[in-house]
Structure formats: structure tokens, C-alpha cells
Motif scaffolding. Structure first.
Motif, PDB file in Angstrom:
ATOM      1  N   ARG A 124       0.842  -1.189   0.000  1.00  0.00           N
ATOM      2  CA  ARG A 124       0.000   0.000   0.000  1.00  0.00           C
ATOM      3  C   ARG A 124       0.880   1.244   0.000  1.00  0.00           C
ATOM      4  N   ARG A 125       0.344   2.328  -0.522  1.00  0.00           N
ATOM      5  CA  ARG A 125       1.011   3.633  -0.542  1.00  0.00           C
ATOM      6  C   ARG A 125       2.292   3.633  -1.378  1.00  0.00           C
ATOM      7  N   PHE A 126       2.404   2.733  -2.332  1.00  0.00           N
ATOM      8  CA  PHE A 126       3.602   2.703  -3.172  1.00  0.00           C
ATOM      9  C   PHE A 126       3.338   3.168  -4.602  1.00  0.00           C
ATOM     10  N   GLY A 127       2.168   3.724  -4.862  1.00  0.00           N
ATOM     11  CA  GLY A 127       1.910   4.297  -6.168  1.00  0.00           C
ATOM     12  C   GLY A 127       1.206   3.388  -7.147  1.00  0.00           C
ATOM     13  N   LYS A 128       0.575   2.313  -6.643  1.00  0.00           N
ATOM     14  CA  LYS A 128      -0.148   1.420  -7.558  1.00  0.00           C
ATOM     15  C   LYS A 128      -1.318   2.145  -8.223  1.00  0.00           C
ATOM     16  N   SER A 129      -2.047   2.939  -7.439  1.00  0.00           N
ATOM     17  CA  SER A 129      -3.205   3.630  -7.987  1.00  0.00           C
ATOM     18  C   SER A 129      -2.779   4.674  -9.011  1.00  0.00           C
ATOM     19  N   LEU A 130      -1.673   5.369  -8.762  1.00  0.00           N
ATOM     20  CA  LEU A 130      -1.159   6.316  -9.749  1.00  0.00           C
ATOM     21  C   LEU A 130      -0.738   5.592 -11.017  1.00  0.00           C
ATOM     22  N   LEU A 131      -0.159   4.417 -10.865  1.00  0.00           N
ATOM     23  CA  LEU A 131       0.234   3.621 -12.037  1.00  0.00           C
ATOM     24  C   LEU A 131      -0.989   3.244 -12.860  1.00  0.00           C
ATOM     25  N   THR A 132      -2.049   2.795 -12.194  1.00  0.00           N
ATOM     26  CA  THR A 132      -3.261   2.421 -12.935  1.00  0.00           C
ATOM     27  C   THR A 132      -3.897   3.646 -13.596  1.00  0.00           C
ATOM     28  N   SER A 133      -3.839   4.799 -12.944  1.00  0.00           N
ATOM     29  CA  SER A 133      -4.371   6.023 -13.528  1.00  0.00           C
ATOM     30  C   SER A 133      -3.559   6.449 -14.749  1.00  0.00           C
ATOM     31  N   THR A 134      -2.235   6.259 -14.672  1.00  0.00           N
ATOM     32  CA  THR A 134      -1.376   6.601 -15.812  1.00  0.00           C
ATOM     33  C   THR A 134      -1.669   5.689 -16.999  1.00  0.00           C
ATOM     34  N   LEU A 135      -1.857   4.417 -16.733  1.00  0.00           N
ATOM     35  CA  LEU A 135      -2.233   3.473 -17.793  1.00  0.00           C
ATOM     36  C   LEU A 135      -3.583   3.848 -18.397  1.00  0.00           C
ATOM     37  N   GLU A 136      -4.501   4.284 -17.551  1.00  0.00           N
ATOM     38  CA  GLU A 136      -5.814   4.707 -18.043  1.00  0.00           C
ATOM     39  C   GLU A 136      -5.663   5.876 -19.023  1.00  0.00           C
ATOM     40  N   SER A 137      -4.880   6.888 -18.652  1.00  0.00           N
ATOM     41  CA  SER A 137      -4.683   8.036 -19.540  1.00  0.00           C
ATOM     42  C   SER A 137      -3.982   7.630 -20.823  1.00  0.00           C
ATOM     43  N   TYR A 138      -3.054   6.697 -20.720  1.00  0.00           N
ATOM     44  CA  TYR A 138      -2.346   6.235 -21.913  1.00  0.00           C
ATOM     45  C   TYR A 138      -3.299   5.545 -22.887  1.00  0.00           C
ATOM     46  N   PHE A 139      -4.117   4.623 -22.392  1.00  0.00           N
ATOM     47  CA  PHE A 139      -5.012   3.887 -23.288  1.00  0.00           C
ATOM     48  C   PHE A 139      -6.174   4.743 -23.780  1.00  0.00           C
ATOM     49  N   LYS A 140      -6.472   5.816 -23.076  1.00  0.00           N
ATOM     50  CA  LYS A 140      -7.474   6.758 -23.577  1.00  0.00           C
ATOM     51  C   LYS A 140      -6.891   7.680 -24.642  1.00  0.00           C
ATOM     52  N   GLY A 141      -5.552   7.593 -24.823  1.00  0.00           N
ATOM     53  CA  GLY A 141      -4.898   8.409 -25.833  1.00  0.00           C
ATOM     54  C   GLY A 141      -4.761   9.869 -25.463  1.00  0.00           C
ATOM     55  N   GLU A 142      -4.652  10.165 -24.175  1.00  0.00           N
ATOM     56  CA  GLU A 142      -4.557  11.553 -23.718  1.00  0.00           C
ATOM     57  C   GLU A 142      -3.126  12.066 -23.869  1.00  0.00           C
ATOM     58  N   LYS A 143      -2.738  12.220 -25.093  1.00  0.00           N
ATOM     59  CA  LYS A 143      -1.351  12.544 -25.467  1.00  0.00           C
ATOM     60  C   LYS A 143      -0.848  13.810 -24.803  1.00  0.00           C
ATOM     61  N   GLU A 144      -1.716  14.824 -24.685  1.00  0.00           N
ATOM     62  CA  GLU A 144      -1.277  16.115 -24.164  1.00  0.00           C
ATOM     63  C   GLU A 144      -0.755  16.016 -22.738  1.00  0.00           C
ATOM     64  N   LEU A 145      -1.230  15.040 -21.969  1.00  0.00           N
ATOM     65  CA  LEU A 145      -0.772  14.881 -20.585  1.00  0.00           C
ATOM     66  C   LEU A 145       0.659  14.364 -20.511  1.00  0.00           C
ATOM     67  N   PHE A 146       1.127  13.740 -21.561  1.00  0.00           N
ATOM     68  CA  PHE A 146       2.442  13.092 -21.561  1.00  0.00           C
ATOM     69  C   PHE A 146       3.515  13.937 -22.256  1.00  0.00           C
ATOM     70  N   ALA A 147       3.220  15.197 -22.519  1.00  0.00           N
ATOM     71  CA  ALA A 147       4.179  16.066 -23.191  1.00  0.00           C
ATOM     72  C   ALA A 147       5.472  16.170 -22.389  1.00  0.00           C
ATOM     73  N   GLY A 148       6.585  15.920 -23.039  1.00  0.00           N
ATOM     74  CA  GLY A 148       7.894  16.043 -22.398  1.00  0.00           C
ATOM     75  C   GLY A 148       8.304  14.867 -21.545  1.00  0.00           C
ATOM     76  N   LEU A 149       7.492  13.826 -21.485  1.00  0.00           N
ATOM     77  CA  LEU A 149       7.807  12.666 -20.655  1.00  0.00           C
ATOM     78  C   LEU A 149       8.480  11.564 -21.479  1.00  0.00           C
ATOM     79  N   LYS A 150       9.068  10.600 -20.779  1.00  0.00           N
ATOM     80  CA  LYS A 150       9.892   9.570 -21.419  1.00  0.00           C
ATOM     81  C   LYS A 150       9.115   8.715 -22.417  1.00  0.00           C
ATOM     82  N   ILE A 151       7.815   8.584 -22.227  1.00  0.00           N
ATOM     83  CA  ILE A 151       7.018   7.700 -23.075  1.00  0.00           C
ATOM     84  C   ILE A 151       7.056   8.114 -24.544  1.00  0.00           C
TER      85      ILE A 151
END
Length: 528
Positions: free
Chosen positions: A49-76
């Protein structure tokens, strides 16, 4: 006037879109997010718990929704070129924990599916599994695209009922029925990611999902949750400097304090370790070092498991085990070891490739103190507040001054009044005529005082009963029940127990202690 950091810390914020949009600090893990999204169609990851699992799942959600603008300048962006969007179902099962009955669990899961009904139509089905299957089918048919399914804290509804067999069986059946569509609709599923704290067997929970890839121990994803040393000293360097100023120490000294307090987690055999992200960011936010992980709550299910298996906390410092001992399904546990590891109370310290054996230990000071403050009083009877409020004042100051006589007299007085609970008496009955009983008691006391203590420490001459590390002094203890303090000190000297600590730059103090089995207190001690 106190200075304030310009950084905004996402403590308690688990939504990727909000962190990026509102310019909170974000440790860029998107390269690993892309890799895990393309590693296997069905992925399972366990982290504490409290190790960022929920943030990881939220990031995957944004990725599969194609929310490209949120990932500007990031490693992906070094990996992703197409940014195609897919129907995405992210379900947080922590909202379904602590249900009163299987029927209540069914109703709660149906409520978690309602937002998707609003998009794809209400299937008017009676069970979560059938409703979920229909929603996946509709999304696929309406968009012509496969779907992404992301399930966070999948095990939350089951953890509180692990030893309530009737309730567990009923809850498990509801969960099985809900997860069936993930396999049945395989042709319509682009990606499925499931995360939680514990590991239930595929047979008992995920039913027919026999192609679920478990990456929990995969070195490629060792640092996908948590903060690495490099990330700390680059992204958060100014925060370390600010905290060092508060504590009136150097940057390097503060790095060491943070390392001892919050570092030490290894989730794979890889040497790449991580810091607890919640505690680390909380320390920067509050500008104070504290035990934030435990202050956020000790899981009741863990306390129940430790009580059920009568776990010996003192043995947690150095365990040599095969992976099957700690990476086994939760419902097949024969002791609390798998749950302690999966929950983050133990971590991998080393791996011997020749014999395929892991060494597990307590990760850091925060967890060590938390064990005693949050867990031990529940089933042993030593109360940390009693230790710290009354006894500690004299004992700690005496140790700091190397006044061993005063320290031992304080311990003698305290132990004489400790009301050991029946469970503790039964557990250690076989040790009542051995030094182990007193070693255990002293271990608990030192740990509750936030003093680093190790027991049964191996050295060339044998095993030292106890080694206590303080900032400028190392104490080497030998305990005797059927013997004298002088004999205990002689054993330290004749077996060279103190030799490994002679060149650490600290004062080395050797202490022989004799105990009385009737009073359970030290009666004599000799210091050198």
C-alpha cells in the motif's frame, strides 16, 4: 522566517491527469508504463500500500485513452508514436472492501460499473460478471476497438475475511464471477492490468484466466513503483537541501538520514531498490522526518494474520528462503511470511543465484519502528507508549552517555512491571529457561526506542546474542540465564564477538548480562 518549497507534492493524489494538469511533482515512470503496457495482454503486479499502484493504474488509463497532451515532455514519447485511444475501464476495488455479505459485495461492484452503463447503455443484468461482459461487448461493437481493463486493489474485498472461511468462500465466488469476462472476452480485450497487495491464486480468484503474467518479481519492473536513489538526488535535490537546512546538517548527511529512514525496498532480485514514495514526499511536504507510512494506518488484516500465525517479529531481520516461501498464493499461506513480504513489511535484501535463495529483512527504520508501535502491542502486550513516555527518558539518555549501570537499572525496573499477555507466555513458554526469552524482550524494547538492534549476529567466533547500534557507540550484548554476567562477558571476549565493529569509528562497549527466570529481569551486568 521559515522558507517554503515551491514544489507541490502529490501526497494523497493518485490521479495522473490531476498531477500533470495542476503541476505537482511527478517522478517520470512513463517509459516503464509503456513497456508494461506492451509486455503482455494480461498483467498482474503486486506492491505494498502507498507505493503508487493507484497512480500507475491512472497513468495506464490516460495512456489507453490516448490523452497525449498529458504526456508532453515525458519519457514515453521515446516509445509511443501513434497515440490511439481505446475504450478504457478502470475499476478501483478498494471501494468494495469491508462488505457485510457477498450480496452487498455484488451490489457495490454493480455500482462501480454504473459510469460505464451511462456511456454504453445499461445492460440490466443481475450479476456483476454478466453485466461486465455485456459492457465490454457493447464497447467493442460501438467503437470497433478492443478495450483496456485496469483493476486497482483487486484483493481489497477479501483481505478482511481471510480466516472467515464461510464469508471468504462467498466473497471469492462473487469475485470469480466478476472476473470471468476477462478471459471469455479475450478477443475484445487489448490490455488487462490487475494490481493489489497480495497474491491470490489464479484458480481461486481469476477462474479461467490462465494466461495472466505475474511481473511482481520481474527485474524489468523493479522500480515502476517507488522512488529510486537517482530520482531522489536529481528531481528532488532541492527538497533534500531544504530539509538539511531544517535539520542543520549537510546535504550528504540528510541523504543518509533519508536512506536509513525510507529506503531499502527491493521487490525483485535486481539490485535496484526504491524509497517509500508516500513517506518520502510527506517528509518533504512537512519538512520533517517521521513514520508517515504507519501513521497512515496499519492494516487490520495484517495484524490478524500475525496473531493467527503467532509470528515471531525478532526472526524478521534475516530470513534465507526460496521464492516459493514468500511468493505464494495468500489462501495457501502456512505462516505470515508471504503477506509480510507482499505488504512491504519485509523486503528482498539479497539473492544467491547459485542456490536460488533470497534473504528477506525489514526494509528500514520506519518499518522497524512501525512493527513495534503498530503491531507488537496487539498480540504481545508490550505497549510502545508506556516504553517511550516513562522508561525511555532514563534508558535512552543513559545509553547516550554510555552510563550502562543507570540504563540497566532502568530496564530492570521497567521489566519488573511488564504485564505479559497470555499469548506471549504460551508462545515463549519453551524459551522460559533459555536466553531467547530475554533476548526477545530486549529486542522489542530497543526497537520501540528507535534503536537499531540485531540478534543472533553471525561472526567468525559464533553468534552474538545482540548488537545495538547508536550514532557513536556499538553495544555488544551476551545474555545468560544459567550463568553469570562475568561468564557472558568472557564469552564475548573469547569468541571475538566485538571484533567486526572495532574499525567502524565508533566506541565499542561489551556487556554481559545475567537474568533471573523468576522475575524476568536482569540481575547482574558487567561492562567492558
Amino acid at each position: 522566517m521559515q522558507s517554503f518549497s515551491r514544489n507541490r507534492y502529490p501526497v494523497g493524489i493518485q490521479t495522473f491527469k490531476r498531477i500533470i494538469s495542476e503541476k505537482y511533482i511527478y517522478i517520470d515512470k512513463t517509459d516503464l508504463v509503456w513497456q508494461i503496457a506492451h509486455y503482455s495482454p494480461y498483467v498482474f503486479l503486486s506492491r505494498p500500500r502507498r507505493f503508487g499502484k493507484s497512480l500507475l493504474t491512472s497513468t495506464l488509463e490516460s495512456y489507453f485513452k490516448g490523452e497525449k497532451e498529458l504526456f508532453a515532455g515525458l519519457k514515453i514519447n521515446d516509445y509511443e508514436q501513434e497515440w490511439e485511444s481505446y475504450p478504457t475501464f478502470r475499476i478501483d476495488m478498494s471501494l468494495a472492501k469491508a462488505q457485510a455479505s457477498p450480496q452487498a459485495l455484488q451490489r457495490t461492484i454493480m455500482s462501480l460499473l454504473k459510469p460505464f452503463f451511462e456511456v454504453y447503455g445499461d445492460p440490466n443484468e443481475e450479476t456483476p460478471g454478466v453485466a461486465f461482459r455485456e459492457i465490454i461487448r457493447r464497447a467493442y461493437n460501438q467503437t470497433g476497438k478492443q478495450v483496456a481493463v485496469i483493476i486497482d486493489e483487486y484483493d481489497a474485498p477479501l483481505l478482511e475475511v481471510l480466516h472467515e472461511e464461510t464469508m471468504l468462500d462467498g466473497m471469492r465466488q462473487v469475485m470469480q464471477e466478476f472476473y470471468v469476462p476477462l478471459k471469455a472476452c479475450e478477443a475484445m480485450v487489448k490490455f488487462c492490468f490487475i494490481t493489489g497487495i497480495t497474491k491470490f491464486s489464479q484458480l481461486s480468484i481469476f477462474s479461467t484466466i490462465n494466461n495472466l503474467t505475474n511481473v511482481t518479481l520481474d527485474p524489468r519492473f523493479a522500480t515502476i513503483c517507488g522512488i529510486t536513489e537517482e530520482e531522489l538526488t536529481t528531481v528532488l535535490r532541492s527538497d533534500i537541501e531544504k530539509l538539511a537546512e531544517e535539520y542543520e546538517c549537510t546535504y550528504d548527511e540528510m541523504c543518509e538520514k533519508l536512506r536509513l529512514k525510507y529506503d531499502g525496498y527491493h521487490f525483485t532480485r535486481s539490485k535496484n531498490g526504491v524509497y517509500n514514495p508516500f513517506s518520502l514526499l510527506k517528509a518533504f511536504q512537512q519538512n520533517e522526518l517521521s513514520n508517515y507510512w504507519f501513521e497512515s494506518g496499519t492494516p487490520t488484516f495484517l495484524i490478524k494474520q500475525m496473531q493467527h500465525f503467532q509470528t515471531d517479529i525478532m526472526s524478521m531481520d534475516n530470513l534465507q528462503v526460496k521464492s516459493i516461501a514468500f511468493d505464494q498464493p495468500t489462501e495457501n499461506m502456512q505462516n505470515a511470511l508471504p503477506l509480510l513480504y507482499q505488504s512491504g513489511y519485509l523486503t528482498i535484501k539479497s539473492y544467491d543465484r547459485e542456490v536460488e535463495e533470497y534473504t528477506l529483512a525489514i526494509p528500514n527504520q520506519e518499518v522497524r519502528v512501525g512493527y513495534l508501535e503498530g503491531l507488537t502491542p496487539a498480540y504481545i502486550g508490550l505497549n510502545s507508549s508506556d516504553v517511550q513516555v516513562g522508561f525511555a527518558k532514563y534508558f535512552w539518555l543513559a545509553l547516550k552517555k554510555r552510563d550502562i549501570d543507570t540504563a540497566m537499572r532502568a530496564m530492570q525496573t521497567y521489566l519488573a512491571g511488564v504485564p505479559y499477555v497470555e499469548g506471549f507466555k504460551r508462545k515463549l513458554a519453551e524459551a522460559a529457561n533459555a536466553e531467547g526469552f530475554y533476548e526477545y524482550t530486549m529486542y522489542l524494547i530497543f526497537s520501540m526506542l528507535n534503536v537499531y538492534v540485531r540478534t543472533q549476529v553471525k561472526c567468525a567466533g559464533g553468534r552474538t546474542d545482540m548488537v545495538v547500534q547508536m550514532p557513536d557507540t556499538t553495544y555488544v550484548f551476551e545474555l545468560k540465564l544459567n550463568g553469570t554476567a562475568a561468564e557472558a562477558l568472557e564469552q564475548i571476549n573469547s569468541n571475538n564477538y566485538a571484533l567486526p565493529y572495532q574499525f567502524e569509528g565508533k566506541k565499542v562497549v561489551k556487556i554481559g548480562v545475567a537474568f533471573d527466570k523468576e522475575t524476568r529481569t536482569p540481575t547482574d551486568w558487567v561492562v567492558e
